[in-house]
Scaffold this active site. Structure first.
Site, short mmCIF file in Angstrom:
data_model
loop_
_atom_site.label_atom_id
_atom_site.label_comp_id
_atom_site.label_asym_id
_atom_site.label_seq_id
_atom_site.Cartn_x
_atom_site.Cartn_y
_atom_site.Cartn_z
N GLY A 115 43.13 -84.07 40.26
CA GLY A 115 43.24 -83.20 39.11
C GLY A 115 44.80 -82.96 38.92
O GLY A 115 45.39 -81.99 38.76
N TYR A 152 34.50 -62.97 37.16
CA TYR A 152 35.14 -64.00 37.98
C TYR A 152 34.55 -63.84 39.42
O TYR A 152 33.68 -64.44 39.90
CB TYR A 152 36.74 -63.80 37.82
CG TYR A 152 37.19 -65.30 38.25
CD1 TYR A 152 37.53 -66.11 37.41
CD2 TYR A 152 37.35 -65.23 39.74
CE1 TYR A 152 38.12 -67.39 37.70
CE2 TYR A 152 38.03 -66.76 40.12
CZ TYR A 152 38.46 -67.51 39.20
OH TYR A 152 38.90 -68.87 39.49
P1 NAD Z 1 43.67 -77.54 34.69
O1 NAD Z 1 42.46 -77.48 33.46
O2 NAD Z 1 44.96 -77.35 34.08
O3 NAD Z 1 43.46 -78.90 35.33
C1 NAD Z 1 42.55 -79.59 35.81
C2 NAD Z 1 42.45 -80.79 36.35
O4 NAD Z 1 41.31 -81.44 36.74
C3 NAD Z 1 42.99 -81.73 35.22
O5 NAD Z 1 44.00 -82.71 35.66
C4 NAD Z 1 41.86 -82.70 34.75
O6 NAD Z 1 42.17 -83.91 34.30
C5 NAD Z 1 41.09 -82.79 36.12
N1 NAD Z 1 39.70 -83.04 36.39
C6 NAD Z 1 38.67 -82.15 35.55
N2 NAD Z 1 37.67 -82.96 35.50
C7 NAD Z 1 37.78 -84.11 36.17
C8 NAD Z 1 36.86 -85.35 36.85
N3 NAD Z 1 35.61 -85.03 36.43
N4 NAD Z 1 37.75 -86.09 37.48
C9 NAD Z 1 38.96 -86.14 37.66
N5 NAD Z 1 39.76 -85.24 37.29
C10 NAD Z 1 39.14 -84.21 36.38
O7 NAD Z 1 43.23 -76.51 35.61
P2 NAD Z 1 43.91 -75.24 36.53
O8 NAD Z 1 43.95 -74.16 36.00
O9 NAD Z 1 45.26 -75.90 37.07
O10 NAD Z 1 42.93 -75.34 37.76
C11 NAD Z 1 42.98 -76.05 39.15
C12 NAD Z 1 42.55 -75.28 40.20
O11 NAD Z 1 43.30 -73.98 40.21
C13 NAD Z 1 41.10 -74.70 39.93
O12 NAD Z 1 40.62 -74.64 41.05
C14 NAD Z 1 41.42 -73.42 39.55
O13 NAD Z 1 40.27 -72.36 39.63
C15 NAD Z 1 42.59 -72.82 40.41
N6 NAD Z 1 43.24 -71.67 39.89
C16 NAD Z 1 43.76 -71.39 38.43
C17 NAD Z 1 44.14 -70.37 38.13
C18 NAD Z 1 44.81 -70.13 36.83
O14 NAD Z 1 45.21 -68.86 36.39
N7 NAD Z 1 44.73 -71.22 35.80
C19 NAD Z 1 44.65 -69.46 39.07
C20 NAD Z 1 44.44 -69.53 40.50
C21 NAD Z 1 43.71 -70.84 40.93
#
Ligand code: NAD
Length: 392
Positions: free
Chosen positions: A48, A236
């Site tokens: 990711g 959530y």
């Molecule tokens: P994001 O949407 O920015 O990133 C998601 C990533 O996953 C991207 O690189 C995308 O290409 C990749 N991805 C999705 N499906 C895929 C697949 N099938 N194969 C390969 N790659 C794939 O999301 P984010 O907000 O950075 O979230 C990442 C983690 O952080 C998650 O677990 C989320 O719950 C957690 N998180 C997010 C927040 C927030 O506020 N955004 C807060 C705390 C925790």
């Protein structure tokens, strides 16, 4: 061509190559201004890796610790003559170019991280180029997953459990505060969301890497989660996604037991709420984020993905620091967000927020700027009237 943002609900369907490049460079510059991360990771696999927390993890490891990075993501390249690539594609090209300039190894695999094929491709690449990895970051956020063992596809959803939930939410496109009502999840919804966003795939990744003998002595692995304030809990933490995150925590325990063989650790880091493609899709959360940002900025405590990930590595995982766990064995990078004075201030605003006072009581401008930035728009150094190539 001249590329402008085309927003459809909570997604922007265009991305600006030079803007994405500048956004990645801003994050690199931030890390380079900090102290290098002592005893940091040296060979890092980021699942990711193209946007949000995963991209920031990759940048912090590469530019803070001179790590070789292998990134996996699911992005769309540009299509001639006039369809720009997805933002994550441009981000990754920009990252690889910047890494190459500094002599840092950076390779990427664009494909479905849930599949056996991509796992094999990653293992082959590690064997050929790196030998082993010493940090695995699991930062996938996906709406669906095909289980490669059964061929069945599961779709995640964001629903409350056992009750209908009505709350204020923000139409981020129109800047309108309105009510949203979400019906309760079925057992199938809970199961499917756990399949997609729980820890099963993380476990399968770590098992595969272990069996292939590509984990180094001292390997650590981290996956990300969110908890947030009570106002968002029904959709959530106490909802379908919260169940999935609970599963992720159980997976962390299992992976931690596996990594003891290497004298390493696996854990979940609970991160702060930030604007990403994943978080902008969650009902209620963008309104909370807009209020939160106003208050955290006022108190000088605001962070985005890159500040959080640098802090995770420099102050928690490496540099002679040690991990502080909460009662459930999680690292809490949301500590500043969850400070009582911050949450009390959010709650006060939450009770009186409406469309009319949105701009004065919340940082909706900041939210919108961050959202556009995800797609490479609204960055001062970029001339958006200039004809640009869709290939970065
Ligand atoms: P994001 O949407 O920015 O990133 C998601 C990533 O996953 C991207 O690189 C995308 O290409 C990749 N991805 C999705 N499906 C895929 C697949 N099938 N194969 C390969 N790659 C794939 O999301 P984010 O907000 O950075 O979230 C990442 C983690 O952080 C998650 O677990 C989320 O719950 C957690 N998180 C997010 C927040 C927030 O506020 N955004 C807060 C705390 C925790």
């Amino acid at each position: 061509m001249i590329i402008k943002p085309k927003i459809r609900g909570f997604i922007c369907i265009t991305a600006h190559p030079e803007g994405c490049n500048a956004h990645v460079q801003q994050q690199i510059d931030y890390v380079k201004k900090q102290k290098p991360i002592g005893n940091g990771p040296k060979k890092v696999l980021v699942l990711g890796a193209s946007t949000g927390y995963g991209l920031a993890s990759r940048i912090a490891a590469a530019f803070g610790s001179k790590a070789a990075t292998l990134g996996v993501f699911f992005e769309r390249p540009e299509e001639a003559p006039d369809r720009p690539a997805s933002a994550g594609w441009y981000n990754s090209v920009a990252f690889e170019k910047a890494a190459a300039k500094e002599g840092l190894y950076a390779k990427s695999i664009n494909g479905d991280a849930f599949s056996n094929e991509v796992k094999q491709q990653v293992i082959d690449t590690i064997k050929k180029d790196l030998g082993t990895v010493d940090l695995v970051v699991y930062s996938l956020a996906s709406p669906r997953r095909m289980d490669p063992k059964t061929g069945q596809t599961f779709k995640s959803c964001l629903k409350p459990i056992g009750q209908t939930f009505t709350s204020r939410t923000l139409d981020t496109d129109k800047g309108v505060v309105q009510n949203v009502t979400i019906g309760p999840a079925s057992e199938d919804d809970i199961f499917a969301t756990t399949k997609v966003m729980g820890g099963e795939d993380w476990e399968w990744w770590m098992d595969a890497l272990h069996e292939a003998k590509v984990l180094a002595h001292g390997t650590n692995s981290v996956a990300y989660s969110y908890i947030g304030p009570e106002i968002t809990w029904p959709v959530y933490t106490n909802g379908t996604i919260g169940k999935a995150k609970e599963h992720l925590e159980h997976s962390a325990e299992k992976i931690n037991a596996l990594l003891k063989l290497y004298r390493g650790k696996a854990f979940v880091s609970v991160n702060k709420a930030v604007v990403t493609q994943a978080s902008s899709a969650i009902p209620v959360v963008p309104l909370y984020i807009s209020i939160l940002f106003n208050i955290m900025k006022e108190k000088g405590l605001h962070e985005d993905c890159i500040e959080q990930m640098y802090r995770l590595f420099a102050d928690n995982m490496y540099n002679g620091s040690y991990l502080n766990f909460d009662e459930k064995g999680r690292v809490r990078l949301d500590d500043w967000e969850m400070k009582p004075e911050i949450q009390e201030a959010v709650k006060k605003v939450w009770d009186s927020i409406n469309t009319e006072n949105l701009k004065s009581l919340a940082d909706f401008d900041g939210y919108q700027k961050d959202f556009l930035k995800l797609f490479g728009f609204g960055i001062e150094s970029v001339d958006y009237e200039r004809d640009v190539s869709i290939t970065l």
